[in-house]
Design a protein around this motif. Sequence first.
Motif, PDB file in Angstrom:
ATOM      1  N   CYS A  27      38.183  38.623  45.462  1.00 56.47           N
ATOM      2  CA  CYS A  27      38.895  38.123  46.888  1.00 56.47           C
ATOM      3  C   CYS A  27      39.982  37.592  45.502  1.00 56.47           C
ATOM      4  O   CYS A  27      41.462  37.390  45.556  1.00 56.47           O
ATOM      5  CB  CYS A  27      38.712  37.160  47.425  1.00 56.47           C
ATOM      6  N   ASN A  30      41.882  39.405  44.195  1.00 55.65           N
ATOM      7  CA  ASN A  30      43.258  40.792  44.952  1.00 55.65           C
ATOM      8  C   ASN A  30      44.383  39.801  45.049  1.00 55.65           C
ATOM      9  O   ASN A  30      45.328  40.181  44.501  1.00 55.65           O
ATOM     10  CB  ASN A  30      42.514  41.012  45.942  1.00 55.65           C
ATOM     11  N   ALA A  46      41.626  48.412  47.461  1.00 59.58           N
ATOM     12  CA  ALA A  46      41.224  48.677  48.919  1.00 59.58           C
ATOM     13  C   ALA A  46      39.898  49.479  49.419  1.00 59.58           C
ATOM     14  O   ALA A  46      39.317  49.251  49.929  1.00 59.58           O
ATOM     15  CB  ALA A  46      42.258  49.131  49.744  1.00 59.58           C
ATOM     16  N   PHE A  49      36.664  47.366  48.158  1.00 57.50           N
ATOM     17  CA  PHE A  49      36.830  46.403  49.452  1.00 57.50           C
ATOM     18  C   PHE A  49      35.412  47.136  50.325  1.00 57.50           C
ATOM     19  O   PHE A  49      34.665  47.373  50.890  1.00 57.50           O
ATOM     20  CB  PHE A  49      37.509  46.111  49.922  1.00 57.50           C
ATOM     21  N   TYR A  62      40.459  42.409  52.491  1.00 55.31           N
ATOM     22  CA  TYR A  62      41.672  42.997  51.875  1.00 55.31           C
ATOM     23  C   TYR A  62      42.951  42.583  52.298  1.00 55.31           C
ATOM     24  O   TYR A  62      43.566  42.220  51.719  1.00 55.31           O
ATOM     25  CB  TYR A  62      41.545  44.551  51.717  1.00 55.31           C
ATOM     26  N   SER A  66      45.141  39.914  51.152  1.00 54.47           N
ATOM     27  CA  SER A  66      46.924  40.012  50.950  1.00 54.47           C
ATOM     28  C   SER A  66      48.050  38.820  51.474  1.00 54.47           C
ATOM     29  O   SER A  66      48.944  38.485  50.799  1.00 54.47           O
ATOM     30  CB  SER A  66      46.778  41.659  51.130  1.00 54.47           C
TER      31      SER A  66
END
Length: 78
Positions: A27, A30, A46, A49, A62, A66
């Motif tokens: 996380c 990301n 993606a 995950f 994801y 984001s």
Amino acid sequence: MDALPSAEEVLDWARNQDPWTAGAIFCTINVLGLSVLPVPIGAFMAVVFGVLYGQVLGMVLYIFTSWLGAWITFGVVR
């Protein structure tokens, strides 16, 4: 040395970690790697995950990370 590790290397590493630790690290990567710093690894993350947490939970994580990264970036820019 490749810029990114292969998917197999990432999955092996993540499976050897505690699920919470691996999830927190992914996380963070990301949020920082895709939103705050413009690094083009979105499709790779993606897939990671999705493979680690299943299709539904992986996509939820994801999309949430984001969104969180975009929100942080918007706050910094404003």
